[in-house]
Design an enzyme around this catalytic site. Sequence first.
Site, mmCIF file in Angstrom:
data_model
loop_
_atom_site.group_PDB
_atom_site.id
_atom_site.type_symbol
_atom_site.label_atom_id
_atom_site.label_comp_id
_atom_site.label_asym_id
_atom_site.label_seq_id
_atom_site.Cartn_x
_atom_site.Cartn_y
_atom_site.Cartn_z
ATOM 1 N N SER A 190 -6.192 -18.313 4.673
ATOM 2 C CA SER A 190 -7.497 -18.521 4.061
ATOM 3 C C SER A 190 -8.580 -18.192 5.092
ATOM 4 O O SER A 190 -8.623 -17.077 5.594
ATOM 5 C CB SER A 190 -7.605 -19.944 3.523
ATOM 6 O OG SER A 190 -8.700 -20.067 2.655
ATOM 7 N N GLU A 326 -4.420 -17.142 -6.496
ATOM 8 C CA GLU A 326 -5.052 -18.015 -5.512
ATOM 9 C C GLU A 326 -5.920 -19.107 -6.134
ATOM 10 O O GLU A 326 -5.729 -20.294 -5.879
ATOM 11 C CB GLU A 326 -5.929 -17.172 -4.572
ATOM 12 C CG GLU A 326 -5.204 -16.103 -3.793
ATOM 13 C CD GLU A 326 -4.638 -16.594 -2.476
ATOM 14 O OE1 GLU A 326 -4.751 -17.799 -2.191
ATOM 15 O OE2 GLU A 326 -4.084 -15.762 -1.743
ATOM 16 N N HIS A 417 -3.312 -20.913 -4.328
ATOM 17 C CA HIS A 417 -3.777 -20.951 -2.935
ATOM 18 C C HIS A 417 -2.992 -22.009 -2.168
ATOM 19 O O HIS A 417 -2.787 -23.123 -2.656
ATOM 20 C CB HIS A 417 -5.263 -21.286 -2.932
ATOM 21 C CG HIS A 417 -5.983 -20.955 -1.666
ATOM 22 N ND1 HIS A 417 -5.911 -19.726 -1.064
ATOM 23 C CD2 HIS A 417 -6.825 -21.708 -0.889
ATOM 24 C CE1 HIS A 417 -6.679 -19.715 0.025
ATOM 25 N NE2 HIS A 417 -7.235 -20.914 0.150
#
Length: 507
Positions: A190, A326, A417
Amino acid sequence: MSTPTTPPEVDTTAGRVRGTWRDGSAAFLGIPFAEPPVGDLRFAAPVPHRSWPGVRDAVEYGATPQRAALSEVTLIPEPSIAGDSTLNVNVFTPAPADTGAALPVLVYIHGGGFVAGSPASPWYDGAAFNRDGVVTVSVSYRLGFDGFGWIEDAPQNRGILDWILALEWVRDNIRSFGGDPSRVTIAGQSAGGGAVLSLLAVPSAASLFHGVISISGATSDLPLAEAETLGRRLAAEGGVEPTRAGLGTLDESVVLELQARIASPVPEPDATGDADPLAPLVALASGGLSWGPVVDGELLPEPIAAALARGVGADKALVLGATDNEFNMALAPQAEALAAVPAAAILSRFGLADDTVAAYAEEHAASGTAGVIGQYLTDRMFRTTALALARERAATGAPTWLYRFAWASPTIGGACHCLDMPFFFDCLGSERVDYIAGPNPPQALADDVHGAAVAFITTGDPGWTPFDTTDEPGRVFDVPSRTEARAYADVELLMPAATGVGVAANA
């Protein structure tokens, strides 16, 4: 293998440290690589930590720049630890004090949207990498305004300077922990994935690593003028001058409140007088992050994509990719309310051309309106960025491997995610993994994902076909995993409008 009864000790450039043994490997936690960033050093470049006498215990995680978790329930458990000395490294090694071991090294930078996250997560423990012959280091860095906010008389990109000093610490000390300073791979997820991509574009960091793994990389590339506008606004709202002296009078809690308010302004009411819940998502997709690496013309001379297109970092191998879904869960709570709203009507707010809106809405119609918008956020913020950067690299002949993580969470749904992180670290039995991956996550998938990381860190090749501009192959991590030509073909529709976009947090 029996565990030694004497705690492991290692000499560093600042003094001797004492760690703990764990099943044949050693952990050294909370070693400060810089002086505490407080007082006159709060908004300064990091200063290497002074020497200490005797032996320093390194048996507990150090203080974290994160003062409170990103939300009450995060997908990755990342604890906040109080204290001033927040710039630390944690070293996990199977060969402490063996200066001849020369093992490959993984340096991991955590995510959290550049405003949150913690290297003290149990998921980031290096035990599995140690088992496979890799010394592992996790690092902390200044977050939010303290790390990246514009200040009139302070160095820009203080967070990047923290990463660089941590890597210099690794260069100068890792041999004492059994590592090889010439075989360092940097990785992150990320915002951490964006961090390692930023470092790839920073000329002064080039000698400090030889390989990069960007997992769901969330880039920032904030223009300097925009950073200045935000910095001046924060100072004005705090009632101080935009200088180190002025901002230094504000309590840390005040700065945290101001940075959150500026990054997430209260949505304007819509025609009915109600706050528009989609406004923050539209702003995020179109404008990116408020606090993150700044294109300052010096430390970070140009946007990442432009640097890679010019061949910057082409001598370093890169693995990058994203999960398939995600942010699809972003609008799950509004799914019922949005069901009656045509997806195309919402997509048009993101600045897409009418023909693109129609085609994208039709392609993902089976997901429902909330699912379509969530997939758009995923594709716009993560997946198109990965494909665009792979193409930039391939055009220069730089060694690049692209992947997708496609296995769907049985609890949250989709390949969401952070879902890939316990597979990357091969820690399926760790705290809260069942929350995101269910009670029986497939070990075979962890063997694939973690094994590819070990192969790349060790040999410079993760084990599948390198990316090229003809077939554009990518590895699809699933059960079973496979390699596909044009693995990202489904985002082609968005490519003209989707490069250099940042993204939000690791939770």
